[in-house]
Write a protein that holds these residues in place. Structure first.
Motif, PDB file in Angstrom:
ATOM      1  N   GLY A  36      18.653 -14.385  -7.176  1.00 41.19           N
ATOM      2  CA  GLY A  36      20.036 -13.931  -7.127  1.00 41.19           C
ATOM      3  C   GLY A  36      20.590 -13.637  -8.505  1.00 41.19           C
ATOM      4  N   GLU A  37      21.755 -12.991  -8.538  1.00 48.97           N
ATOM      5  CA  GLU A  37      22.362 -12.615  -9.816  1.00 48.97           C
ATOM      6  C   GLU A  37      22.619 -13.817 -10.707  1.00 48.97           C
ATOM      7  OE1 GLU A  37      25.864 -10.327  -9.189  1.00 48.97           O
ATOM      8  OE2 GLU A  37      24.797  -8.586  -8.368  1.00 48.97           O
ATOM      9  N   ASN A  38      23.075 -14.917 -10.112  1.00 44.99           N
ATOM     10  CA  ASN A  38      23.361 -16.106 -10.920  1.00 44.99           C
ATOM     11  C   ASN A  38      22.095 -16.630 -11.582  1.00 44.99           C
ATOM     12  OD1 ASN A  38      26.117 -16.179 -10.424  1.00 44.99           O
ATOM     13  ND2 ASN A  38      25.893 -17.441  -8.579  1.00 44.99           N
ATOM     14  N   ALA A  41      20.964 -14.199 -14.300  1.00 41.94           N
ATOM     15  CA  ALA A  41      21.860 -14.274 -15.448  1.00 41.94           C
ATOM     16  C   ALA A  41      21.569 -15.513 -16.285  1.00 41.94           C
ATOM     17  CB  ALA A  41      23.320 -14.279 -14.982  1.00 41.94           C
ATOM     18  N   LYS A  42      21.330 -16.625 -15.619  1.00 42.04           N
ATOM     19  CA  LYS A  42      21.031 -17.869 -16.343  1.00 42.04           C
ATOM     20  C   LYS A  42      19.699 -17.752 -17.081  1.00 42.04           C
ATOM     21  CE  LYS A  42      20.567 -22.868 -15.727  1.00 42.04           C
ATOM     22  NZ  LYS A  42      20.620 -23.999 -14.762  1.00 42.04           N
ATOM     23  N   GLY A  47      25.586 -12.333 -18.733  1.00 42.23           N
ATOM     24  CA  GLY A  47      26.538 -12.434 -17.643  1.00 42.23           C
ATOM     25  C   GLY A  47      26.058 -11.722 -16.388  1.00 42.23           C
ATOM     26  N   ARG A  48      26.703 -12.019 -15.265  1.00 45.74           N
ATOM     27  CA  ARG A  48      26.318 -11.384 -13.995  1.00 45.74           C
ATOM     28  C   ARG A  48      26.525  -9.879 -14.032  1.00 45.74           C
ATOM     29  NH1 ARG A  48      29.143 -14.140  -9.014  1.00 45.74           N
ATOM     30  NH2 ARG A  48      27.959 -12.462  -8.003  1.00 45.74           N
ATOM     31  N   SER A  49      27.554  -9.417 -14.756  1.00 48.79           N
ATOM     32  CA  SER A  49      27.804  -7.975 -14.815  1.00 48.79           C
ATOM     33  C   SER A  49      26.644  -7.250 -15.492  1.00 48.79           C
ATOM     34  CB  SER A  49      29.108  -7.684 -15.558  1.00 48.79           C
ATOM     35  OG  SER A  49      29.041  -8.147 -16.893  1.00 48.79           O
ATOM     36  N   THR A  50      26.045  -7.880 -16.501  1.00 45.17           N
ATOM     37  CA  THR A  50      24.886  -7.283 -17.178  1.00 45.17           C
ATOM     38  C   THR A  50      23.708  -7.195 -16.230  1.00 45.17           C
ATOM     39  OG1 THR A  50      25.591  -8.100 -19.340  1.00 45.17           O
ATOM     40  CG2 THR A  50      23.258  -7.543 -19.091  1.00 45.17           C
ATOM     41  N   VAL A  51      23.479  -8.267 -15.471  1.00 49.31           N
ATOM     42  CA  VAL A  51      22.396  -8.272 -14.485  1.00 49.31           C
ATOM     43  C   VAL A  51      22.637  -7.189 -13.435  1.00 49.31           C
ATOM     44  CG1 VAL A  51      21.324  -9.594 -12.622  1.00 49.31           C
ATOM     45  CG2 VAL A  51      21.793 -10.684 -14.829  1.00 49.31           C
ATOM     46  N   ARG A  52      23.880  -7.059 -13.004  1.00 49.30           N
ATOM     47  CA  ARG A  52      24.206  -6.074 -11.972  1.00 49.30           C
ATOM     48  C   ARG A  52      23.893  -4.657 -12.452  1.00 49.30           C
ATOM     49  NH1 ARG A  52      29.269  -7.601 -11.297  1.00 49.30           N
ATOM     50  NH2 ARG A  52      28.547  -9.428 -10.147  1.00 49.30           N
TER      51      ARG A  52
END
Length: 229
Positions: A36-38, A41-42, A47-52
């Motif tokens: 998942g995005e979280n 990201a970790k 951040g999640r926006s970068t992953v998205r």
């Protein structure tokens, strides 16, 4: 292969590259559901926006697909070759054949649609081509392509303009090689000037049939040189 935290500079590009490597190197086979995005990201330290944004880029490359309510899944491990890459490895004769079809029709359209600004741009491009005759082969080829680009632009179709722009790098490389190998400027530093002047005049005068015929004949002659070289 652990993901590892990323450096501060362009994070989206770095995140995309890291995730792409996981996929293309087989860490996440086709059919695998990505974390998942979280979690991503970790693992990446972003951040999640970068992953998205990175996942959007991978989807655009045809590697992953988001499924509503299920997550993001790997659908391919090889990146689809983009159009510029395909053109770079294509035979120059193949590129030229398509160019001839596109540009001949563009010349006919240009004669029907040209504006005063288009005519001025064509005349300046013709003069620039003549000035480039005193320069090296690369500069002359650049000026020649710029004149042809002005004809295409005068057709008033942005798709045609963009398509010609995609062809231009492959055309430039092939034409510089052709001019050098065949010595086309050994005796005439400005080959084809009269033909190009006639083309500009036909577009200016609104004679689509003449513009198309002039350009067709000129491009066929160059294509014949390419086949023989």
């Amino acid at each position: 292969m652990p993901l590892g935290s990323l450096r501060p500079s362009p994070l989206v590009e770095q995140a995309t590259q890291h995730l792409r490597e996981q996929i293309t190197q087989g860490e996440w086979p086709v059919g695998t559901r990505l974390p998942g995005e979280n979690a991503l990201a970790k693992a990446l330290g972003v951040g999640r926006s970068t992953v998205r944004e990175a996942l959007r880029a991978l989807a655009g490359a045809g590697l992953v697909q988001a499924r509503q309510g299920s997550g993001v899944f790997v659908i391919a491990t090889d990146i689809a070759e983009d159009w510029p890459a395909r053109l770079r490895r294509a035979a120059i004769t193949d590129v030229y054949e398509v160019r001839m079809m596109v540009e001949t029709q563009a010349a006919r359209m240009a004669a029907q649609r040209r504006t005063e600004e288009d005519v001025a741009a064509l005349e300046e491009a013709l003069a620039a081509r003549a000035r480039a005759a005193s320069q090296d082969d690369a500069a002359f080829v650049d000026a020649d392509i710029a004149l042809h680009a002005a004809v295409v632009a005068a057709a008033g179709n942005p798709v045609l303009t963009d398509l010609f722009a995609e062809f231009a790098p492959a055309l430039r490389e092939g034409l510089i090689g052709l001019v050098e190998v065949l010595g086309l400027r050994a005796h005439d530093r400005n080959p084809g000037h009269d033909t190009h002047a006639e083309l500009v005049a036909a577009v200016r005068d609104g004679d689509g049939a003449a513009a198309g015929a002039i350009l067709q004949a000129e491009l066929e002659q160059t294509l014949a040189h390419l086949h023989d070289s």
